[in-house]
Design a protein around this motif. Structure first.
Motif, short mmCIF file in Angstrom:
data_model
loop_
_atom_site.label_atom_id
_atom_site.label_comp_id
_atom_site.label_asym_id
_atom_site.label_seq_id
_atom_site.Cartn_x
_atom_site.Cartn_y
_atom_site.Cartn_z
N ASP A 193 0.83 -1.20 0.00
CA ASP A 193 0.00 0.00 0.00
C ASP A 193 0.87 1.26 0.00
OD1 ASP A 193 -2.16 -1.66 0.11
OD2 ASP A 193 -2.49 -1.43 2.27
N SER A 194 0.44 2.25 -0.76
CA SER A 194 1.15 3.53 -0.79
C SER A 194 0.85 4.30 0.50
CB SER A 194 0.72 4.34 -2.01
OG SER A 194 -0.66 4.67 -1.92
N GLU A 195 1.63 5.36 0.68
CA GLU A 195 1.42 6.19 1.86
C GLU A 195 0.02 6.78 1.88
OE1 GLU A 195 2.37 7.81 5.47
OE2 GLU A 195 3.59 6.45 4.29
N GLU A 196 -0.45 7.20 0.70
CA GLU A 196 -1.78 7.80 0.59
C GLU A 196 -2.87 6.79 0.94
OE1 GLU A 196 -4.58 10.09 -2.73
OE2 GLU A 196 -2.54 9.44 -3.25
N GLU A 197 -2.71 5.53 0.50
CA GLU A 197 -3.70 4.49 0.80
C GLU A 197 -3.74 4.19 2.29
OE1 GLU A 197 -2.32 1.39 -1.75
OE2 GLU A 197 -3.83 1.81 -3.29
N ARG A 198 -2.54 4.16 2.92
CA ARG A 198 -2.50 3.89 4.36
C ARG A 198 -3.17 5.02 5.15
NH1 ARG A 198 2.73 1.72 3.22
NH2 ARG A 198 3.76 3.68 3.82
N VAL A 199 -2.96 6.26 4.69
CA VAL A 199 -3.60 7.40 5.37
C VAL A 199 -5.11 7.32 5.21
CG1 VAL A 199 -3.89 9.90 5.32
CG2 VAL A 199 -1.60 8.91 5.19
N ASN A 200 -5.57 6.99 4.00
CA ASN A 200 -7.01 6.89 3.76
C ASN A 200 -7.64 5.76 4.58
OD1 ASN A 200 -7.03 9.03 1.95
ND2 ASN A 200 -6.71 7.70 0.15
N ASN A 201 -6.93 4.63 4.67
CA ASN A 201 -7.44 3.51 5.47
C ASN A 201 -7.55 3.90 6.95
OD1 ASN A 201 -7.68 1.79 3.31
ND2 ASN A 201 -5.61 0.91 3.57
N HIS A 202 -6.53 4.61 7.42
CA HIS A 202 -6.55 5.06 8.82
C HIS A 202 -7.72 6.00 9.08
CE1 HIS A 202 -5.06 6.10 12.78
NE2 HIS A 202 -5.14 7.40 12.46
N LYS A 203 -7.94 6.95 8.12
CA LYS A 203 -9.07 7.88 8.27
C LYS A 203 -10.40 7.14 8.25
CE LYS A 203 -6.94 12.05 6.30
NZ LYS A 203 -6.98 13.03 5.17
N GLN A 204 -10.51 6.15 7.34
CA GLN A 204 -11.76 5.39 7.23
C GLN A 204 -12.04 4.62 8.53
OE1 GLN A 204 -13.95 5.50 4.72
NE2 GLN A 204 -15.29 4.15 5.92
N LYS A 205 -11.00 4.03 9.10
CA LYS A 205 -11.18 3.30 10.36
C LYS A 205 -11.59 4.24 11.49
CE LYS A 205 -8.01 -0.56 9.54
NZ LYS A 205 -6.76 -1.23 9.95
N ARG A 206 -11.00 5.44 11.48
CA ARG A 206 -11.34 6.40 12.52
C ARG A 206 -12.79 6.86 12.39
NH1 ARG A 206 -7.84 11.91 13.81
NH2 ARG A 206 -8.96 12.48 15.73
N VAL A 207 -13.23 7.11 11.14
CA VAL A 207 -14.62 7.52 10.91
C VAL A 207 -15.58 6.40 11.34
CG1 VAL A 207 -16.32 8.05 9.13
CG2 VAL A 207 -14.08 9.14 9.07
N THR A 208 -15.22 5.18 10.97
CA THR A 208 -16.07 4.03 11.33
C THR A 208 -16.15 3.86 12.84
OG1 THR A 208 -15.43 2.91 9.28
CG2 THR A 208 -16.41 1.55 11.01
N SER A 209 -15.01 4.04 13.52
CA SER A 209 -14.98 3.92 14.98
C SER A 209 -15.85 4.98 15.64
CB SER A 209 -13.54 4.03 15.47
OG SER A 209 -13.48 3.98 16.87
N MET A 210 -15.77 6.19 15.14
CA MET A 210 -16.59 7.27 15.70
C MET A 210 -18.07 7.02 15.44
SD MET A 210 -14.29 10.64 14.77
CE MET A 210 -15.54 11.75 15.42
N LYS A 232 -19.22 4.34 17.82
CA LYS A 232 -19.36 4.87 19.18
C LYS A 232 -20.63 5.70 19.31
CE LYS A 232 -16.67 7.23 22.75
NZ LYS A 232 -15.39 7.92 23.06
N LYS A 233 -20.93 6.50 18.29
CA LYS A 233 -22.13 7.34 18.32
C LYS A 233 -23.39 6.47 18.33
CE LYS A 233 -24.43 11.06 15.78
NZ LYS A 233 -24.39 11.92 14.56
N LEU A 234 -23.41 5.43 17.49
CA LEU A 234 -24.57 4.54 17.44
C LEU A 234 -24.77 3.83 18.78
CD1 LEU A 234 -24.06 2.95 13.90
CD2 LEU A 234 -25.93 4.46 14.57
N GLN A 235 -23.67 3.38 19.40
CA GLN A 235 -23.77 2.69 20.68
C GLN A 235 -24.29 3.61 21.78
OE1 GLN A 235 -19.76 1.23 20.95
NE2 GLN A 235 -20.31 -0.83 20.22
N GLN A 236 -23.83 4.86 21.78
CA GLN A 236 -24.32 5.82 22.77
C GLN A 236 -25.81 6.08 22.58
OE1 GLN A 236 -21.79 9.22 22.23
NE2 GLN A 236 -20.20 8.47 23.65
N GLU A 237 -26.23 6.20 21.33
CA GLU A 237 -27.64 6.45 21.04
C GLU A 237 -28.49 5.26 21.48
OE1 GLU A 237 -30.42 7.80 17.23
OE2 GLU A 237 -28.23 7.66 17.02
N LEU A 238 -28.01 4.06 21.19
CA LEU A 238 -28.77 2.86 21.57
C LEU A 238 -28.81 2.72 23.09
CD1 LEU A 238 -30.27 0.28 20.82
CD2 LEU A 238 -28.06 -0.88 20.67
#
Length: 733
Positions: free
Chosen positions: A589-606, A609-615
């Motif tokens: 993976d290129s540096e750009e792909e790794r950064v995008n994957n990290h951002k995607q994981k962070r968005v998914t995690s947030m 967390k939001k869905l769990q708090q709401e539930l």
């Protein structure tokens, strides 16, 4: 199976090891004196060459005959001990157990019955015990699920072993040390075969409870457990073995001495025999049956006995009793004639396999005078079982299941799924929604399966989500409700599923979730049981919007967590296999792909967390109907129930603080409705619905036609779009 109720343990007088089974004599007991003075005749024939004992204390051909141990021939009732102080600090009121006196069971068995609290025998026990224990007959028995079949064959086995022990003790006064030869020790006396591991362990537990304080060893031999440990258990030479065909045959074919020495076998039992004869299953059962010593004149007059199994006299072979039990039974009119003349040849038997109860009974050497006891009624279902259904869309089954478990979550509940995939989906959603469930399916390891059953037994409000592996034989007291999340493939499985509740004369409720896809299957079920009407389970639709809201959040959480788990599992599998073949894995993976994957994981995690708090916020509140108003509580008046619920909520808030999102599950509060078990709700508000088979079939046909038309319309639109694209492409060119 008669439900085993918890009772305080009894403390019996200690007995010497030398005469463990001897009944304690009361002073000046004329009945016992008369019993001891009876003219007993030896079962050893002086003319029988096989009865000669040469350098061995094992008695070949010398077991007591049924005629010797049957007091009925002398017109004598077994006197019951006058010592009623069997429970510590309490006395047993034997009048409550009067119905058992007619069965003339051994006093030690009666003490076990007092301790277990069985007030009276079930119908199958009343019918089987006299025939098996006192008349020495083979038995083919059928009764509804939960009717007490285990003790129907377990008590006669224990009765005979105890009577032999008493006879040997009585002989000891005259014969001294020679009397030890008349009490066979360390020999296999009863072999009980069941189709599933759970049932084998359950049967073992029930017989152990009945044999408490009798020093008769009962061992279960099943797959999924350590073979070495089971071999150690067999070295103790237990008198009774309960097992599954696969593991039993594995040890037998390996030459396990205690299992292949079947010359001493007095009882051969097949439990849930209808499951044993399913095509493609239990080939090992045929091999086990072929090892049994057979009397001359039985099927083919042949049997494949092991080298360790010596030739026996006909007198001894005839003493083995065969019990075949099932929830259903279908025998031909000339069944007894077939048993008498052995009409089916052994070669044909080998070719056809065990494809019927009749074939199974013949191959096991059942005698022509066998007692045939069929207590199944026309519907086969338990009398006190109340059936109901809920009509819903396939995608709404989860919502209605959550409604049942939330609004009516009282008593033990089993939810049945047809597939393991549906089980995993359902159990995952319920756990996310804060409902603690246990699962049971065939792909689980045996230790995990036993743990799930034990946890389910230990909680009176537990929930078990299971496949049909739990549909047969399991006797768990206090199961109040059975939910058919998916309908079974046959009426027989439906009977066994529903039979997990309403057992041993108790009542229970079954609820079937019926979608449009299940209509024809449900109609077939109704036809099989000649059901003209079903009760519709009462639903309060005003709660469904909030149920749907909670379920929507749970599905989103489940989708995210499932996807994350699958990616981790895939990555772990790849890394593990690469490591096993010593490959170095490079990250391309290129540096750009790794950064995008990290951002995607962070968005998914947030997002997660939001869905769990709401539930968690929704789950912290009581389940409220759509019409409930927070501002104008007194608009329609506050009922005593509503006032009590508000007080309960206030106490919860004071006890747990403002943090309602903790993992500890509290009792669900449903605003405006008391939390009652499904059976109570069904009896109070259930609506009887007449099953019009013609209407259901037409409805099913209409749904199929509508689905077909939609499919054709989609295909037409797809073809139309394809043609338009092709036309535009030609114009451009």
């Amino acid at each position: 199976m008669a439900a085993v109720t918890e009772a305080e343990p009894l403390v019996f007088p200690k007995q010497s090891n030398k005469k463990m089974g001897k009944r304690k004599r009361t002073q000046n007991d004329p009945e016992l004196d008369r019993f001891d003075s009876l003219p007993w005749n030896s079962s050893i024939s002086q003319d029988d060459p096989f009865s000669v004992i040469a350098g061995s204390h094992e008695l070949e051909g010398g077991f007591l005959s049924l005629e010797e141990i049957d007091e009925g021939d002398y017109g004598l009732e077994i006197p019951v001990s006058n010592n009623k102080d069997d429970v510590q600090g309490e006395s047993v009121d034997e009048t409550e157990f009067y119905a058992w006196n007619e069965l003339r069971l051994h006093p030690l068995l009666m003490k076990s019955i007092y301790r277990l609290g069985f007030k009276e025998p079930t119908p199958i026990q009343k019918a089987c015990i006299p025939a098996a224990a006192h008349q020495g007959k083979d038995v083919v028995g059928a009764a509804e699920t939960g009717s007490g079949k285990t003790l129907a064959f377990g008590l006669p086995i224990l009765q005979r072993l105890l009577e032999e022990r008493d006879k040997a003790s009585n002989m000891g006064d005259d014969m001294g040390e020679e009397a030890e030869m008349f009490e066979p020790k360390g020999l296999l006396r009863a072999l009980i075969i069941t189709p599933t591991r759970e049932l084998a362990i359950q049967v073992t537990d029930h017989i152990k409870k009945a044999a408490h304080g009798i020093s008769i060893r009962v061992v279960s031999i099943v797959g999924g457990m350590s073979t070495e440990k089971q071999e150690r258990l067999l070295k103790a030479r237990p008198e009774i073995i309960v097992g599954t065909p696969g593991r039993l045959w594995e040890l037998m074919s390996g030459g396990e001495k205690h299992l292949v020495e079947l010359h001493s076998l007095s009882f051969f039992v097949l439990d849930e025999a209808d499951r044993m004869i399913e095509n493609g299953h239990f080939r090992e059962l045929q091999s086990i049956i072929d090892m049994l010593p057979m009397a001359s004149g039985s099927i083919g007059g042949q049997s494949q006995s092991s080298e360790n199994c010596e030739t026996l006299s006909n007198m001894q072979i005839k003493k083995r009793q065969t019990f075949v039990f099932s929830a259903t039974i279908a025998l031909s009119g000339d069944f007894r004639k077939k048993l008498k003349r052995g009409s089916l040849k052994s070669k044909q038997s080998m070719a056809d396999g065990l494809n019927s109860i009749e074939m199974l009974s013949e191959r096991a050497g059942m005698r022509a005078n066998a007692a045939i006891i069929d207590l199944t009624n026309a519907s086969i279902l338990a009398n006190k079982l109340e059936e109901s259904f809920i009509e819903c869309r396939e995608e709404d089954k989860d919502a209605y299941l959550y409604y049942i478990l939330s609004v009516h979550g009282q008593g033990r509940t089993i939810v049945f799924c047809t597939s393991i995939a549906a089980l995993r989906h359902t159990s995952s959603l319920l756990r996310i929604l804060g409902i603690n469930v246990w699962t049971l399916h065939a792909q689980m390891q045996q230790r995990a399966r036993l743990k799930a059953i034990d946890r389910f037994r230990s909680n009176e409000h537990a929930i078990l989500v299971a496949t049909d592996v739990a549909a047969r034989g399991l006797d768990i007291p206090g199961v109040r409700t059975v939910v058919h999340y998916q309908l079974p493939h046959s009426a027989e499985v439906y009977v066994h599923r529903s039979g997990r509740t309403a057992r041993a004369c108790t009542d229970g409720c079954s609820i079937a979730l019926i979608s449009s896809n299940d209509t024809s299957k449900f109609a077939s079920l109704c036809k099989s049981f000649s059901k003209e009407s079903f009760q519709r389970f009462p639903l309060e639709e005003s709660y469904m919007p909030e149920v749907m809201g909670r379920l929507s959040l749970a599905r989103q959480i489940d989708k995210i967590t499932r996807k994350d788990s699958q990616e981790k599992a895939k990555k772990t599998w790849f890394d593990r296999n690469a490591e096993s073949i010593e490959l170095m894995v490079e990250n391309d993976d290129s540096e750009e792909e790794r950064v995008n994957n990290h951002k995607q994981k962070r968005v998914t995690s947030m997002q997660l967390k939001k869905l769990q708090q709401e539930l968690n916020t929704l789950l912290s509140r009581p389940l409220q109907p759509k019409s409930f108003s927070h501002r104008y509580l007194a608009g329609a008046g506050i009922s005593p129930l509503l006032q009590h619920q508000f007080e309960e909520l206030t106490r919860q808030k004071l006890d747990h603080g403002v943090n309602f999102g903790d993992n500890k599950r509290r009792k669900m509060v449903v605003i405006g409705q008391d939390c009652v078990e499904p059976l109570q709700a069904l009896r109070s508000s259930g609506q009887e619905v007449r099953m019009d088979m013609k209407e259901m079939t037409e409805k099913r046909r209409d749904v199929e036609n509508l689905r077909r038309k939609r499919k054709e319309e989609k295909k037409r639109l797809r073809d139309q779009r394809r043609k338009q694209k092709k036309r535009l492409k030609e114009v451009d060119e």
